[in-house]
Write a protein that holds these residues in place. Structure first.
Motif, mmCIF file in Angstrom:
data_model
loop_
_atom_site.group_PDB
_atom_site.id
_atom_site.type_symbol
_atom_site.label_atom_id
_atom_site.label_comp_id
_atom_site.label_asym_id
_atom_site.label_seq_id
_atom_site.Cartn_x
_atom_site.Cartn_y
_atom_site.Cartn_z
ATOM 1 N N GLU A 136 -5.188 10.539 -13.453
ATOM 2 C CA GLU A 136 -5.319 11.048 -12.086
ATOM 3 C C GLU A 136 -4.674 10.061 -11.115
ATOM 4 O OE1 GLU A 136 -8.873 12.921 -9.255
ATOM 5 O OE2 GLU A 136 -9.320 12.202 -11.286
ATOM 6 N N VAL A 137 -4.003 10.581 -10.108
ATOM 7 C CA VAL A 137 -3.402 9.751 -9.063
ATOM 8 C C VAL A 137 -4.207 9.989 -7.788
ATOM 9 C CG1 VAL A 137 -1.332 9.211 -7.743
ATOM 10 C CG2 VAL A 137 -1.131 9.909 -10.140
ATOM 11 N N ILE A 138 -4.853 8.943 -7.295
ATOM 12 C CA ILE A 138 -5.706 9.067 -6.117
ATOM 13 C C ILE A 138 -5.216 8.131 -5.014
ATOM 14 C CG2 ILE A 138 -7.711 9.771 -7.476
ATOM 15 C CD1 ILE A 138 -8.808 6.928 -7.195
ATOM 16 N N LYS A 139 -5.646 8.416 -3.796
ATOM 17 C CA LYS A 139 -5.303 7.595 -2.642
ATOM 18 C C LYS A 139 -6.488 6.690 -2.331
ATOM 19 C CE LYS A 139 -2.604 11.459 -0.794
ATOM 20 N NZ LYS A 139 -2.467 12.441 0.314
ATOM 21 N N VAL A 140 -6.227 5.391 -2.234
ATOM 22 C CA VAL A 140 -7.332 4.452 -2.069
ATOM 23 C C VAL A 140 -7.162 3.571 -0.839
ATOM 24 C CG1 VAL A 140 -7.851 4.397 -4.533
ATOM 25 C CG2 VAL A 140 -6.284 2.699 -3.589
ATOM 26 N N LYS A 141 -8.312 3.205 -0.292
ATOM 27 C CA LYS A 141 -8.415 2.241 0.795
ATOM 28 C C LYS A 141 -8.796 0.893 0.181
ATOM 29 C CE LYS A 141 -11.044 3.486 4.274
ATOM 30 N NZ LYS A 141 -12.268 3.687 5.120
ATOM 31 N N VAL A 142 -8.027 -0.136 0.450
ATOM 32 C CA VAL A 142 -8.275 -1.463 -0.122
ATOM 33 C C VAL A 142 -9.365 -2.176 0.668
ATOM 34 C CG1 VAL A 142 -7.251 -3.749 -0.482
ATOM 35 C CG2 VAL A 142 -5.988 -1.684 -1.132
ATOM 36 N N LEU A 143 -10.284 -2.822 -0.063
ATOM 37 C CA LEU A 143 -11.408 -3.498 0.568
ATOM 38 C C LEU A 143 -11.410 -5.004 0.337
ATOM 39 C CD1 LEU A 143 -14.128 -0.914 -0.524
ATOM 40 C CD2 LEU A 143 -12.896 -0.994 1.655
#
Length: 305
Positions: A136-143
C-alpha cells in the motif's frame, strides 16, 4: 493507494515471491525510484510504501538490488526471515515501510551519528490506527525520528502518521506521540534494541542515547537522503549493487522502456497459493524459538491500539 496497484508473483512465503508495482495507468514502475518522495511538497507530506503491515512477522522489504525493486521477503543464510516476537510485542508494532526516492548512502558519514548509511531507502514507522496492506502507498505526516545504529551503520527510523488517520490532526510533532500514545515511543526503542537478540546478535545501539528528534530534524534528514538518491539515480555516485532501473526519471541513465519492465515481470513465476509458514516461525504466543521473554521490565505493555 493513491492510484498505485500491485501484482504478486510466485507464492507468498517462498524465496521466489515478489510484489511488483504499477502506476494509475497500469504501467509497471519501481517503488524505490518512480513513486515521488512527496505527496504534497508544500506541506511536507511524504509518500510511504508499506512493506510490513503491523502485527506481522515476515520481514518484507523493497528489493534494492533487483530490477524494478519489487517487495520480497528478506533471506538470511538461505532461509526466509521472520522477526521474533519480543515480549510483550507481536511482530512489528507499527506499519513499517520506506519513503521512496531516498537513499542512506553507505559512502557518506552522517554528521549526526558519525556512521555511514545502511544502503537502503529511509525507513518509516507509521503509528496510525489502520493496519495497512503490504504494498500500500499512503501519505504520511512526519513527526520525528530515531537514530538506530545497526551493526555500525546509520539506520534512521522516521516516526509518521497516515494523514487519513482520524486522529492525524492531533499529531504535529514527536511530543504529541508521547501525549496521545503514552509508552509507544519507549516501546519503539525497546523493539529496535532487542529484535535481533533472539537470532544471537547483540542489542542494537542508538545515537543521541536513544532520544527521539522532532519533526523539523526528521524532515531535514529525509531531504538529505533524497539528495543522496538524486546522485544515485543520476549515476553521480557509486551505488554498487543497487539496481536503479526506473521508468520516469527522464534524466537518469537507468531509465528504461515499459516493454523492458514488462519483460522483467513476465520472467517471474506466476502467482501461486501461499506456502505454509514453517512451524518454528509461526506466531507462538510467549514461548518458542521466535519469542523472547523479557529480561527487564518493559514500559510498553499497553501500546497496542
Amino acid at each position: 493507494m493513491a492510484g498505485y496497484s500491485v501484482e504478486e508473483r510466485a507464492a507468498p512465503h517462498s524465496l521466489e515471491y515478489r510484489l511488483f508495482f504499477k502506476d494509475g495507468q497500469g504501467q509497471y514502475i519501481s517503488p524505490f525510484h518512480d513513486i515521488p518522495i512527496y505527496a504534497d511538497g508544500a506541506e511536507n507530506v511524504f509518500n510511504m510504501v508499506v512493506e510490513v503491515p503491523r502485527w506481522t512477522n515476515a520481514k518484507m522489504e523493497i528489493a534494492t538490488k533487483d530490477p524494478l525493486n519489487p517487495i520480497k521477503q528478506d533471506v538470511k543464510k538461505g532461509k526466509l526471515r521472520y522477526v521474533a516476537n519480543v515480549f510483550p510485542h507481536k511482530g512489528y508494532i507499527w506499519n513499517y515501510g520506506a519513503i521512496p526516492q531516498t537513499w542512506e548512502d553507505p559512502g557518506h558519514k552522517d554528521e549526526n551519528t558519525g556512521c555511514c548509511g545502511d544502503n537502503d531507502p529511509i525507513d518509516v514507522c507509521e503509528i496510525g490506527s489502520k493496519v495497512c496492506s503490504r504494498g500500500e502507498v499512503i501519505k504520511v505526516k512526519v513527526l520525528g525520528t530515531l537514530a538506530l545504529i545497526d551493526e555500525g551503520e546509520t539506520d534512521w527510523k522516521i516516526i509518521a502518521i497516515n494523514i487519513e488517520d482520524p486522529e492525524a490532526d492531533n499529531y504535529n510533532d514527536i511530543n504529541d506521540v508521547r501525549r496521545m500514545k503514552p509508552g509507544y515511543l519507549e516501546a519503539t526503542v525497546d523493539w529496535f534494541r532487542r529484535y535481533k537478540v533472539p537470532d544471537g546478535k547483540p542489542e542494537n545501539q542508538f545515537a543521541f542515547n536513544g532520544e527521539f528528534k522532532g519533526k523539523d530534524f526528521a524532515v531535514n534528514v529525509i531531504k538529505s537522503t533524497h539528495e543522496h538518491w538524486k546522485a544515485l539515480i543520476a549515476k553521480k555516485t557509486d551505488g554498487g549493487e543497487i539496481n536503479c532501473t526506473n521508468l520516469t526519471v527522464s534524466e537518469s541513465p537507468f531509465c528504461c522502456s515499459q516493454e523492458c519492465a514488462k519483460a522483467t515481470v513476465d520472467a517471474a513465476p506466476p502467482c501461486k497459493a501461499a506456502h505454509p509458514i514453517p512451524p518454528e516461525e509461526r506466531c507462538c504466543g510467549l514461548q518458542g524459538k521466535h519469542c523472547m521473554s523479557p529480561s527487564t521490565t518493559s514500559t510498553a505493555l499497553g501500546t497496542r491500539e
